[in-house]
Scaffold this motif. Structure first.
Motif, PDB file in Angstrom:
ATOM      1  N   THR A 113      41.707  44.775  30.515  1.00 34.11           N
ATOM      2  CA  THR A 113      42.208  45.304  31.785  1.00 34.11           C
ATOM      3  C   THR A 113      41.769  46.745  31.989  1.00 34.11           C
ATOM      4  O   THR A 113      41.271  47.115  33.069  1.00 34.11           O
ATOM      5  CB  THR A 113      43.744  45.221  31.834  1.00 34.11           C
ATOM      6  OG1 THR A 113      44.162  43.859  31.672  1.00 34.11           O
ATOM      7  CG2 THR A 113      44.279  45.748  33.162  1.00 34.11           C
ATOM      8  N   CYS A 114      41.947  47.558  30.952  1.00 33.74           N
ATOM      9  CA  CYS A 114      41.538  48.966  31.046  1.00 33.74           C
ATOM     10  C   CYS A 114      40.028  49.094  31.218  1.00 33.74           C
ATOM     11  O   CYS A 114      39.550  49.943  31.990  1.00 33.74           O
ATOM     12  CB  CYS A 114      41.989  49.721  29.795  1.00 33.74           C
ATOM     13  SG  CYS A 114      43.781  49.862  29.622  1.00 33.74           S
ATOM     14  N   SER A 115      39.279  48.252  30.518  1.00 35.19           N
ATOM     15  CA  SER A 115      37.819  48.306  30.613  1.00 35.19           C
ATOM     16  C   SER A 115      37.343  47.929  32.010  1.00 35.19           C
ATOM     17  O   SER A 115      36.449  48.564  32.568  1.00 35.19           O
ATOM     18  CB  SER A 115      37.186  47.366  29.575  1.00 35.19           C
ATOM     19  OG  SER A 115      37.476  47.794  28.260  1.00 35.19           O
ATOM     20  N   VAL A 116      37.943  46.885  32.589  1.00 40.30           N
ATOM     21  CA  VAL A 116      37.561  46.462  33.940  1.00 40.30           C
ATOM     22  C   VAL A 116      37.897  47.558  34.954  1.00 40.30           C
ATOM     23  O   VAL A 116      37.106  47.839  35.869  1.00 40.30           O
ATOM     24  CB  VAL A 116      38.259  45.140  34.313  1.00 40.30           C
ATOM     25  CG1 VAL A 116      38.075  44.829  35.795  1.00 40.30           C
ATOM     26  CG2 VAL A 116      37.710  43.996  33.467  1.00 40.30           C
ATOM     27  N   CYS A 117      39.051  48.188  34.806  1.00 43.38           N
ATOM     28  CA  CYS A 117      39.424  49.298  35.697  1.00 43.38           C
ATOM     29  C   CYS A 117      38.420  50.441  35.580  1.00 43.38           C
ATOM     30  O   CYS A 117      38.012  51.036  36.592  1.00 43.38           O
ATOM     31  CB  CYS A 117      40.826  49.798  35.369  1.00 43.38           C
ATOM     32  SG  CYS A 117      42.151  48.658  35.808  1.00 43.38           S
ATOM     33  N   SER A 118      38.002  50.748  34.350  1.00 46.15           N
ATOM     34  CA  SER A 118      37.037  51.823  34.137  1.00 46.15           C
ATOM     35  C   SER A 118      35.678  51.470  34.729  1.00 46.15           C
ATOM     36  O   SER A 118      35.020  52.318  35.346  1.00 46.15           O
ATOM     37  CB  SER A 118      36.893  52.126  32.643  1.00 46.15           C
ATOM     38  OG  SER A 118      38.001  52.859  32.165  1.00 46.15           O
ATOM     39  N   ILE A 119      35.244  50.238  34.535  1.00 45.06           N
ATOM     40  CA  ILE A 119      33.955  49.809  35.097  1.00 45.06           C
ATOM     41  C   ILE A 119      33.984  49.886  36.625  1.00 45.06           C
ATOM     42  O   ILE A 119      33.010  50.320  37.254  1.00 45.06           O
ATOM     43  CB  ILE A 119      33.612  48.382  34.630  1.00 45.06           C
ATOM     44  CG1 ILE A 119      33.305  48.383  33.123  1.00 45.06           C
ATOM     45  CG2 ILE A 119      32.422  47.817  35.405  1.00 45.06           C
ATOM     46  CD1 ILE A 119      33.142  47.004  32.521  1.00 45.06           C
ATOM     47  N   THR A 120      35.104  49.494  37.225  1.00 48.19           N
ATOM     48  CA  THR A 120      35.255  49.602  38.678  1.00 48.19           C
ATOM     49  C   THR A 120      35.156  51.054  39.131  1.00 48.19           C
ATOM     50  O   THR A 120      34.485  51.370  40.125  1.00 48.19           O
ATOM     51  CB  THR A 120      36.609  49.013  39.122  1.00 48.19           C
ATOM     52  OG1 THR A 120      36.705  47.654  38.681  1.00 48.19           O
ATOM     53  CG2 THR A 120      36.758  49.069  40.636  1.00 48.19           C
ATOM     54  N   SER A 121      35.815  51.944  38.390  1.00 49.31           N
ATOM     55  CA  SER A 121      35.758  53.369  38.706  1.00 49.31           C
ATOM     56  C   SER A 121      34.345  53.915  38.546  1.00 49.31           C
ATOM     57  O   SER A 121      33.868  54.700  39.371  1.00 49.31           O
ATOM     58  CB  SER A 121      36.722  54.142  37.795  1.00 49.31           C
ATOM     59  OG  SER A 121      36.650  55.529  38.034  1.00 49.31           O
ATOM     60  N   VAL A 122      33.661  53.480  37.496  1.00 50.68           N
ATOM     61  CA  VAL A 122      32.276  53.909  37.256  1.00 50.68           C
ATOM     62  C   VAL A 122      31.367  53.495  38.404  1.00 50.68           C
ATOM     63  O   VAL A 122      30.564  54.294  38.903  1.00 50.68           O
ATOM     64  CB  VAL A 122      31.761  53.325  35.919  1.00 50.68           C
ATOM     65  CG1 VAL A 122      30.242  53.434  35.825  1.00 50.68           C
ATOM     66  CG2 VAL A 122      32.415  54.035  34.747  1.00 50.68           C
ATOM     67  N   LEU A 123      31.492  52.246  38.830  1.00 46.96           N
ATOM     68  CA  LEU A 123      30.670  51.764  39.950  1.00 46.96           C
ATOM     69  C   LEU A 123      30.959  52.554  41.229  1.00 46.96           C
ATOM     70  O   LEU A 123      30.046  52.863  42.005  1.00 46.96           O
ATOM     71  CB  LEU A 123      30.922  50.278  40.178  1.00 46.96           C
ATOM     72  CG  LEU A 123      30.438  49.338  39.063  1.00 46.96           C
ATOM     73  CD1 LEU A 123      30.863  47.899  39.352  1.00 46.96           C
ATOM     74  CD2 LEU A 123      28.925  49.420  38.893  1.00 46.96           C
ATOM     75  N   THR A 124      32.221  52.912  41.429  1.00 47.20           N
ATOM     76  CA  THR A 124      32.597  53.714  42.599  1.00 47.20           C
ATOM     77  C   THR A 124      31.947  55.087  42.553  1.00 47.20           C
ATOM     78  O   THR A 124      31.412  55.576  43.557  1.00 47.20           O
ATOM     79  CB  THR A 124      34.132  53.871  42.674  1.00 47.20           C
ATOM     80  OG1 THR A 124      34.747  52.568  42.708  1.00 47.20           O
ATOM     81  CG2 THR A 124      34.537  54.653  43.912  1.00 47.20           C
TER      82      THR A 124
END
Length: 303
Positions: A35-46
């Motif tokens: 969950t934390c990794s997916v949130c971070s990846i989403t933030s990175v893409l943003t």
């Protein structure tokens, strides 16, 4: 705490328990990490989308500020780290076992080690840059196309990872793939993290004190409406990236110290460490939004 043990006859590195297998901790560890990794990846893409929307790639080393380039570098480190973590933990959840074959586990551990170390070097350079900028009013030159930065970020960690891999020091560690063995974990992970955390904490404190002093001096001279010099604003943004790093890795430092001092480390501390370590993309995303907001104010000032 009782853990089931999964053993491989082919490689002795598999002769360790799968953390939490057969207990609720198993899914808690992997689901929280994913969950934390997916949130971070989403933030990175943003971060990457917004960055390259307002500025083009071919002017990256010409018109982009240091803070803007640092934001991209940090995003890439967090992105690849979390991507590797996702693949690692998804495979463990599906198989309910260590990652097989050992070569794949070594690859996941290599990615984790490489980008963790790269981020530590990067944030240390950011902290030094911010301190030197405020204390001596000097901007550290990173070389043409930032080659000096790349050399430190990836050169040293790459050869460290390579040496650890050839020495069979990277493999399953119970809940993921990483640096295996207490001695190796101590020298490759715990001690470097503690050194970097201590150094960056000191530099962050000194830099922020200097920023406050400089801001008060400017406000008393010009007035409260003055936003401060470009150097002060840049140093403030860099310091926020350092603060983000300290929040991201404080739990790992405590976990590593506990692991070195006590043979049986609590799984609760490990879970907290994994959560914060994989939230780096989100934390850096918050700093980036602050930086982007200030940039928009300069481009489109309100009247």
């Amino acid at each position: 705490m009782n853990f089931n043990i999964t053993v491989s006859e082919e490689d002795t590195r598999y002769n360790i328990p799968v953390v939490g297998l057969g207990t609720p901790y198993f899914y808690l560890i992997h689901i929280l990490t994913l969950t934390c990794s997916v949130c971070s990846i989403t933030s990175v893409l943003t971060i990457l989308v917004i960055s390259f929307r307002f500025k083009t790639a071919h002017t990256f080393f010409k018109s982009w500020s240091k803070c803007e380039r640092f934001a991209v570098y940090l995003a890439l480190c967090d992105g690849f780290l979390c991507l590797g973590q996702c693949m690692d933990h998804i495979q463990m959840v599906i198989a309910k076992d260590h990652v097989h074959p050992i070569e794949l586990c070594e690859f996941y551990g290599f990615i984790t080690f490489l980008f963790c170390a790269a981020q530590m070097f990067l944030v240390s350079i950011i902290a030094i840059n911010a301190f030197v900028l405020m204390k001596f009013s000097k901007n550290i030159f990173l070389g043409k196309y930032d080659w000096k930065l790349y050399s430190l970020m990836f050169g040293i960690p790459f050869f460290e990872c390579l040496g650890a891999t050839f020495a069979d020091e990277i493999g399953p560690i119970g809940a993921m793939c990483g640096v295996a063995g207490n001695i190796s974990f101590l020298f490759f992970s715990t001690i470097p993290v503690l050194i970097v955390m201590t150094m960056n904490t000191v530099l962050y404190t000194l830099t922020w004190c200097k920023i406050r002093t400089e801001t008060k001096r400017i406000n008393s001279t010009i007035g409260n409406t003055c936003p401060g010099s470009k150097a002060t604003q840049a140093a403030k943004t860099m310091s926020l990236f350092v603060l983000s790093f300290l929040i991201q890795w404080w739990a790992v430092a405590i976990y590593g110290t506990w692991k070195a001092a006590v043979e049986d480390d609590p799984v609760e501390i490990f879970i907290i460490a994994m959560v914060f370590a994989n939230m780096g993309g989100v934390l850096n995303g918050i700093v980036y939004l602050y930086m982007h907001k200030n940039r928009m104010k300069k481009l489109y000032p309100t009247t």
